[in-house]
Design a protein around this motif. Structure first.
Motif, PDB file in Angstrom:
ATOM      1  N   ALA A   1     -14.061  57.024 -28.693  1.00  0.00           N
ATOM      2  CA  ALA A   1     -14.951  58.831 -28.112  1.00  0.00           C
ATOM      3  C   ALA A   1     -15.006  59.849 -28.953  1.00  0.00           C
ATOM      4  CB  ALA A   1     -14.619  57.885 -26.471  1.00  0.00           C
ATOM      5  N   ASN A   2     -13.444  60.019 -28.615  1.00  0.00           N
ATOM      6  CA  ASN A   2     -12.865  61.215 -29.269  1.00  0.00           C
ATOM      7  C   ASN A   2     -14.059  61.386 -30.634  1.00  0.00           C
ATOM      8  OD1 ASN A   2     -11.269  63.574 -29.042  1.00  0.00           O
ATOM      9  ND2 ASN A   2      -9.902  63.020 -30.917  1.00  0.00           N
ATOM     10  N   ASP A   3     -13.469  60.281 -31.681  1.00  0.00           N
ATOM     11  CA  ASP A   3     -14.350  60.199 -33.029  1.00  0.00           C
ATOM     12  C   ASP A   3     -15.740  60.007 -32.444  1.00  0.00           C
ATOM     13  OD1 ASP A   3     -12.041  60.480 -34.222  1.00  0.00           O
ATOM     14  OD2 ASP A   3     -12.212  58.068 -34.515  1.00  0.00           O
ATOM     15  N   GLY A   4     -16.395  60.020 -32.187  1.00  0.00           N
ATOM     16  CA  GLY A   4     -18.192  59.775 -31.206  1.00  0.00           C
ATOM     17  C   GLY A   4     -18.443  58.813 -31.761  1.00  0.00           C
ATOM     18  N   THR A   5     -17.509  57.832 -31.620  1.00  0.00           N
ATOM     19  CA  THR A   5     -18.007  56.389 -32.086  1.00  0.00           C
ATOM     20  C   THR A   5     -18.524  55.486 -30.772  1.00  0.00           C
ATOM     21  OG1 THR A   5     -15.969  55.635 -32.710  1.00  0.00           O
ATOM     22  CG2 THR A   5     -17.450  56.329 -34.349  1.00  0.00           C
ATOM     23  N   TRP A   6     -17.869  56.026 -29.528  1.00  0.00           N
ATOM     24  CA  TRP A   6     -17.685  55.290 -28.860  1.00  0.00           C
ATOM     25  C   TRP A   6     -18.394  56.280 -27.511  1.00  0.00           C
ATOM     26  CZ3 TRP A   6     -16.690  50.136 -27.859  1.00  0.00           C
ATOM     27  CH2 TRP A   6     -16.831  49.314 -26.420  1.00  0.00           C
ATOM     28  N   GLY A   7     -19.571  55.919 -26.204  1.00  0.00           N
ATOM     29  CA  GLY A   7     -19.590  56.371 -24.883  1.00  0.00           C
ATOM     30  C   GLY A   7     -18.840  56.343 -24.426  1.00  0.00           C
ATOM     31  N   ILE A   8     -18.132  57.456 -23.226  1.00  0.00           N
ATOM     32  CA  ILE A   8     -17.784  57.372 -22.165  1.00  0.00           C
ATOM     33  C   ILE A   8     -18.709  58.628 -21.581  1.00  0.00           C
ATOM     34  CG2 ILE A   8     -15.787  56.538 -23.378  1.00  0.00           C
ATOM     35  CD1 ILE A   8     -14.366  59.195 -22.522  1.00  0.00           C
ATOM     36  N   ASP A   9     -18.184  58.136 -19.824  1.00  0.00           N
ATOM     37  CA  ASP A   9     -18.468  59.279 -18.708  1.00  0.00           C
ATOM     38  C   ASP A   9     -16.884  60.688 -18.877  1.00  0.00           C
ATOM     39  OD1 ASP A   9     -20.999  57.714 -18.453  1.00  0.00           O
ATOM     40  OD2 ASP A   9     -20.580  56.740 -17.173  1.00  0.00           O
ATOM     41  N   GLY A  10     -17.387  61.470 -18.993  1.00  0.00           N
ATOM     42  CA  GLY A  10     -16.472  62.325 -19.287  1.00  0.00           C
ATOM     43  C   GLY A  10     -15.888  62.938 -20.364  1.00  0.00           C
ATOM     44  N   ASP A  11     -14.535  63.549 -20.679  1.00  0.00           N
ATOM     45  CA  ASP A  11     -14.505  64.142 -21.685  1.00  0.00           C
ATOM     46  C   ASP A  11     -13.262  63.780 -22.387  1.00  0.00           C
ATOM     47  OD1 ASP A  11     -13.323  66.481 -23.216  1.00  0.00           O
ATOM     48  OD2 ASP A  11     -12.502  67.323 -22.246  1.00  0.00           O
ATOM     49  N   PRO A  12     -13.942  63.511 -23.162  1.00  0.00           N
ATOM     50  CA  PRO A  12     -12.835  62.425 -24.575  1.00  0.00           C
ATOM     51  C   PRO A  12     -10.984  62.874 -24.158  1.00  0.00           C
ATOM     52  CG  PRO A  12     -14.730  61.960 -25.500  1.00  0.00           C
ATOM     53  CD  PRO A  12     -15.109  63.544 -24.391  1.00  0.00           C
ATOM     54  N   ARG A  13     -10.852  64.244 -24.593  1.00  0.00           N
ATOM     55  CA  ARG A  13     -10.227  64.869 -24.782  1.00  0.00           C
ATOM     56  C   ARG A  13      -9.077  64.917 -23.395  1.00  0.00           C
ATOM     57  NH1 ARG A  13      -6.911  66.699 -28.691  1.00  0.00           N
ATOM     58  NH2 ARG A  13      -5.551  68.176 -27.977  1.00  0.00           N
ATOM     59  N   ALA A  14      -9.941  65.431 -22.480  1.00  0.00           N
ATOM     60  CA  ALA A  14      -9.297  65.334 -21.307  1.00  0.00           C
ATOM     61  C   ALA A  14      -8.736  63.430 -20.730  1.00  0.00           C
ATOM     62  CB  ALA A  14     -10.289  65.523 -20.102  1.00  0.00           C
ATOM     63  N   GLU A  15      -8.835  63.119 -21.163  1.00  0.00           N
ATOM     64  CA  GLU A  15      -9.071  60.994 -20.524  1.00  0.00           C
ATOM     65  C   GLU A  15      -8.014  60.710 -21.679  1.00  0.00           C
ATOM     66  OE1 GLU A  15     -10.101  58.756 -18.555  1.00  0.00           O
ATOM     67  OE2 GLU A  15     -11.358  61.008 -17.831  1.00  0.00           O
ATOM     68  N   LEU A  16      -7.821  61.320 -22.564  1.00  0.00           N
ATOM     69  CA  LEU A  16      -6.879  60.894 -23.743  1.00  0.00           C
ATOM     70  C   LEU A  16      -5.809  61.617 -23.011  1.00  0.00           C
ATOM     71  CD1 LEU A  16      -8.074  61.284 -27.302  1.00  0.00           C
ATOM     72  CD2 LEU A  16      -7.516  58.921 -26.341  1.00  0.00           C
ATOM     73  N   GLU A  17      -5.629  62.442 -23.379  1.00  0.00           N
ATOM     74  CA  GLU A  17      -4.732  63.582 -22.462  1.00  0.00           C
ATOM     75  C   GLU A  17      -3.734  63.039 -20.939  1.00  0.00           C
ATOM     76  OE1 GLU A  17      -6.079  67.911 -21.568  1.00  0.00           O
ATOM     77  OE2 GLU A  17      -6.298  68.119 -23.660  1.00  0.00           O
ATOM     78  N   HIS A  18      -4.849  62.889 -19.899  1.00  0.00           N
ATOM     79  CA  HIS A  18      -4.270  61.404 -18.638  1.00  0.00           C
ATOM     80  C   HIS A  18      -3.427  60.080 -19.311  1.00  0.00           C
ATOM     81  CE1 HIS A  18      -4.768  60.549 -15.314  1.00  0.00           C
ATOM     82  NE2 HIS A  18      -4.899  59.060 -15.651  1.00  0.00           N
ATOM     83  N   LYS A  19      -4.244  59.719 -20.504  1.00  0.00           N
ATOM     84  CA  LYS A  19      -3.451  58.611 -21.191  1.00  0.00           C
ATOM     85  C   LYS A  19      -2.586  58.381 -21.374  1.00  0.00           C
ATOM     86  CE  LYS A  19      -6.133  55.649 -17.929  1.00  0.00           C
ATOM     87  NZ  LYS A  19      -5.644  54.578 -16.565  1.00  0.00           N
TER      88      LYS A  19
END
Length: 124
Positions: free
Chosen positions: A56-74
């Motif tokens: 999602a961060n690379d733009g090749t998978w769609g997610i709801d929300g901010d990929p960067r914020a989700e990555l930080e969390h996970k």
């Protein structure tokens, strides 16, 4: 290289305090706390989700929300799982981390020294 043990120890203590809160709720709702295997399944699930978040961060998978914020969390949550699992297994993760990084660094430095590129004699 700076010694990161104090911040690692503080993070571990914070992670275990949060884990103890989860255990209260597990006892209330399930009558028991999660087993080591259940904890590992939770960790594995989060690590798998990190793979999708990288896409999602690379733009090749769609997610709801901010990929960067989700990555930080996970990624932070993955550290939490590591502290929790180490505690359940009786592993001193602070010491294990330090020893592992020392061993890896020594191996890398040795390899770098052995594989130093030949000097260019035309510039010497």
């Amino acid at each position: 290289m700076p010694d990161s043990t104090p911040s690692l120890a503080a993070a571990r203590e914070q992670a275990l305090a949060v884990r103890s809160l989860y255990e209260i709720l597990e006892e209330r709702f399930n009558g028991k706390t999660w087993s080591l295997h259940e904890l590992q399944i939770g960790f594995a699930n989060d690590v798998g989700y990190i793979g999708r978040l990288l896409l999602a961060n690379d733009g090749t998978w769609g997610i709801d929300g901010d990929p960067r914020a989700e990555l930080e969390h996970k990624l932070a949550e993955s550290m939490w799982w590591t502290f929790v699992l180490a505690d359940k297994l009786g592993i001193d993760i602070d010491e294990a981390f330090t020893q592992t990084m020392d061993r890896i660094r020594a191996g890398l430095e040795s390899t770098i020294a052995r594989t130093e590129p030949p000097r260019d004699r035309s510039t010497a």
